[in-house]
Design a protein around this motif. Structure first.
Motif, PDB file in Angstrom:
ATOM      1  N   LYS A   1      50.404  65.733  37.102  1.00 38.55           N
ATOM      2  CA  LYS A   1      51.360  66.017  38.333  1.00 38.55           C
ATOM      3  C   LYS A   1      50.698  66.594  39.342  1.00 38.55           C
ATOM      4  N   ALA A   2      51.086  66.523  40.532  1.00 39.15           N
ATOM      5  CA  ALA A   2      50.524  67.147  41.698  1.00 39.15           C
ATOM      6  C   ALA A   2      50.017  68.479  41.442  1.00 39.15           C
ATOM      7  N   GLY A   3      48.524  68.532  41.736  1.00 37.79           N
ATOM      8  CA  GLY A   3      47.952  70.062  41.393  1.00 37.79           C
ATOM      9  C   GLY A   3      47.630  70.381  40.168  1.00 37.79           C
ATOM     10  N   THR A   4      47.737  69.455  39.048  1.00 34.65           N
ATOM     11  CA  THR A   4      47.386  69.655  37.834  1.00 34.65           C
ATOM     12  C   THR A   4      46.476  68.629  37.217  1.00 34.65           C
ATOM     13  N   ARG A   5      45.313  69.112  36.654  1.00 36.36           N
ATOM     14  CA  ARG A   5      44.225  67.937  36.163  1.00 36.36           C
ATOM     15  C   ARG A   5      43.955  68.669  34.550  1.00 36.36           C
ATOM     16  N   VAL A   6      43.702  67.665  33.986  1.00 38.69           N
ATOM     17  CA  VAL A   6      43.679  67.506  32.600  1.00 38.69           C
ATOM     18  C   VAL A   6      42.079  67.258  32.335  1.00 38.69           C
TER      19      VAL A   6
ATOM     20  N   THR B   1      47.450  73.168  45.320  1.00 43.71           N
ATOM     21  CA  THR B   1      47.521  72.056  46.020  1.00 43.71           C
ATOM     22  C   THR B   1      46.938  70.949  45.278  1.00 43.71           C
ATOM     23  N   GLU B   2      47.555  69.711  45.631  1.00 48.31           N
ATOM     24  CA  GLU B   2      46.600  68.707  44.880  1.00 48.31           C
ATOM     25  C   GLU B   2      45.246  68.192  45.648  1.00 48.31           C
ATOM     26  N   ALA B   3      44.881  68.728  46.959  1.00 54.45           N
ATOM     27  CA  ALA B   3      43.774  68.676  47.468  1.00 54.45           C
ATOM     28  C   ALA B   3      42.887  69.707  46.696  1.00 54.45           C
TER      29      ALA B   3
ATOM     30  N   LEU C   1      36.198  73.286  54.335  1.00 47.95           N
ATOM     31  CA  LEU C   1      37.080  73.240  53.072  1.00 47.95           C
ATOM     32  C   LEU C   1      38.068  74.286  52.751  1.00 47.95           C
ATOM     33  N   ALA C   2      37.580  75.669  53.022  1.00 48.43           N
ATOM     34  CA  ALA C   2      38.292  76.603  52.940  1.00 48.43           C
ATOM     35  C   ALA C   2      39.645  76.698  53.597  1.00 48.43           C
ATOM     36  N   PHE C   3      39.490  76.159  54.746  1.00 44.42           N
ATOM     37  CA  PHE C   3      40.697  76.188  55.730  1.00 44.42           C
ATOM     38  C   PHE C   3      41.758  75.166  54.924  1.00 44.42           C
ATOM     39  N   CYS C   4      41.154  73.802  54.807  1.00 41.20           N
ATOM     40  CA  CYS C   4      42.028  72.834  54.212  1.00 41.20           C
ATOM     41  C   CYS C   4      42.403  72.953  52.709  1.00 41.20           C
ATOM     42  N   LEU C   5      41.696  73.818  52.119  1.00 37.41           N
ATOM     43  CA  LEU C   5      42.145  73.803  50.548  1.00 37.41           C
ATOM     44  C   LEU C   5      42.822  75.320  50.325  1.00 37.41           C
ATOM     45  N   GLY C   6      42.749  76.032  51.520  1.00 35.26           N
ATOM     46  CA  GLY C   6      43.646  77.519  51.278  1.00 35.26           C
ATOM     47  C   GLY C   6      43.138  78.393  50.410  1.00 35.26           C
ATOM     48  N   TRP C   7      41.721  78.182  50.048  1.00 36.00           N
ATOM     49  CA  TRP C   7      41.026  79.278  49.208  1.00 36.00           C
ATOM     50  C   TRP C   7      40.406  80.317  49.550  1.00 36.00           C
TER      51      TRP C   7
END
Length: 372
Positions: free
Chosen positions: A321-326, A298-300, A24-30
C-alpha cells in the motif's frame, strides 16, 4: 483552486530528478530526523589473529584518525546511559567504540591509540574466558588496569554461548533460567573483580530473540547486537553496531558507515512466506525466506529504499500500500546467521539511511549448525 508558489514548484520539479541528490531531503521530508549515534564494534586489533574478527593496528589507527578528522564526538558508556535516562534523542555525529571478547590486543595495540586521543571505550568480557586464562584473552589484572584508566568493562555473558539456540531436549523454562543464570554470573564476576558492573550486555554472536530481549528488559539492562546500522532511541533496548573485521576494514567502508543515519520507519514487521507474523528473527524450521515489512510516511520515501540479503544481493520487493514495502530474500537463507541490510539516500551529502535485521535459521532437521 490553490496554486503552488512558483519557486516551490520549481524546486519540487528539480527534486524529481535523481541527479539532484541535495534536494532529496526536501522532497522526502527526512531532513528533520537526520541524526544518529554510531556504535563501532571490534574484536582483535592484530595481524596474527583470525582474519574474520581482526583489524590490523595500522587499519585501526586509520579508522581512529578518520573519526577524529570527521569531527565526531566520542562518548563513553556513562554518557550513553545518561542520554538514555534523559529521554533525549541520540545526538548526531556521535560515536561509541566497543570491543568484544576482551582480547589482549585491545590493551597492547588499541588502548595506546585511543589514549592518545583521550577517548573512552567499552570492552565486553566473557568472564569464564578470563577465569580460564584462555588464549588471547586479557587477565583480570589487565582488565583492572583498563578499568582504573576509565575503560568500561561490561558483560558479554559468562560462557559466551549461543543464548537463543535452545536444544530440543531442554524445556523453554529451563533454558530461560540457564541463560539468566549465565548473565547474572558474569555480572557477579565483574563486580567481584573490578568493583562494579554496568547494566549493559553485548549478545554473543549478536544473537537474540524476543524472550531474551524481554529478559534484558526485566533486568533493566540495555544490549548491543551485531545487526548493522546507526542507533536511534527507537532501537532500545537492543542497539545496533557496525562490526569491523576481515574484509570490512577499509577506511572508505568505515567512513560510509560512520556517517550512517537511522532509516525513518513508522512500521516494522517480520512475516513468514505466507504473510503470518514472526515473533523475531530466530526462524521456525519451516521458514526460509522471511519477509521484512517497512512502512514510511510517504510513498516517495518508500521508493528510495533498497534491501540487500547476505550473500544474495538485492532482495525481492513489492509495495503493499502507499508508503509500505515488503522485502524478501530471492532464495532460501542458509542455516546460521543472515541479515537484511536496507539503505536509502538521506539527502545529506555522503550520508545514507541504514537499517539492518538479523535472522538465525536452523538446519532442515531443526538442529542448529555447528559453530565455535
Amino acid at each position: 483552486m490553490i496554486q503552488a508558489h512558483p519557486a516551490k514548484a520549481r524546486l519540487q520539479a528539480l527534486c524529481r530528478s535523481p541527479l539532484i541528490a541535495l534536494c532529496l531531503a526536501f522532497c522526502l521530508g527526512w531532513a528533520a530526523r537526520a541524526q544518529a549515534l554510531v556504535v563501532l564494534q571490534y574484536h582483535h586489533v592484530s595481524e596474527s589473529t583470525p582474519a574474520s574478527t581482526s583489524i590490523s593496528p595500522a587499519n585501526f589507527a586509520e579508522h581512529m584518525a578518520h573519526l577524529k578528522a570527521s569531527g565526531f564526538k566520542v562518548i563513553g558508556l556513562p554518557e550513553l546511559l545518561a542520554i538514555i535516562d534523559s529521554g533525549e534523542p541520540f545526538p548526531d555525529r556521535t560515536a561509541l567504540i566497543t570491543f568484544d571478547d576482551a582480547y589482549t590486543s585491545v590493551l597492547t595495540d588499541a588502548h595506546p591509540i585511543l589514549q592518545n586521543y583521550g577517548w573512552p571505550y567499552v570492552v565486553f568480557a566473557s568472564t569464564e574466558a578470563v577465569d580460564q586464562s584462555q588464549r588471547h584473552v586479557m587477565s583480570w589484572d589487565q582488565l583492572r588496569t583498563l578499568n582504573e584508566a576509565g575503560v568500561a568493562i561490561a558483560n558479554h555473558s559468562h560462557t559466551h554461548g549461543h543464548l537463543v539456540r535452545r536444544p530440543k531436549e531442554v524445556a523453554p523454562e529451563q533454558w530461560h533460567a540457564q541463560v539468566l543464570d549465565d548473565l547474572r554470573t558474569a555480572d557477579a564476576r565483574l563486580k567481584a573483580e573490578l568493583g562494579r558492573s554496568w547494566p549493559v550486555l553485548a549478545f554473543p554472536y549478536g544473537e537474540f530473540d524476543a524472550a531474551l530481549v524481554a529478559a534484558i528488559n526485566g533486568l533493566g539492562w540495555i544490549a548491543f547486537g551485531q545487526q548493522s546500522g546507526a542507533a536511534a532511541r527507537r532501537d532500545l533496548p537492543v542497539l545496533p553496531r557496525f562490526p569491523f573485521g576481515g574484509r570490512y576494514v577499509k577506511t572508505q567502508d568505515f567512513s560510509q558507515k560512520l556517517k550512517a543515519l537511522p532509516l525513518p520507519v513508522n512500521q516494522l514487521a517480520l512475516l513468514d512466506e505466507q504473510g503470518e507474523p514472526l515473533a523475531d528473527g530466530v526462524l521456525p524450521q519451516a521458514v526460509s525466506r522471511p519477509q521484512l515489512l517497512l512502512g514510511f510516511d510517504t510513498e516517495a520515501q518508500a521508493r528510495q529504499v533498497n534491501c540487500y540479503v547476505s550473500g544474495q544481493g538485492v532482495s525481492d520487493s513489492r509495495t503493499t500500500k502507499a508508503g509500505t514495502r515488503v522485502f524478501q530474500a530471492k532464495t532460501p537463507l542458509p542455516a546460521g546467521r543472515s541479515r537484511y541490510n536496507c539503505t536509502a539516500p538521506s539527502g545529506e551529502r555522503g550520508r545514507y539511511f541504514w537499517y539492518s535485521h538479523a535472522f538465525l535459521r536452523p538446519l532442515s532437521n531443526g538442529a542448529w549448525p555447528a559453530e565455535p
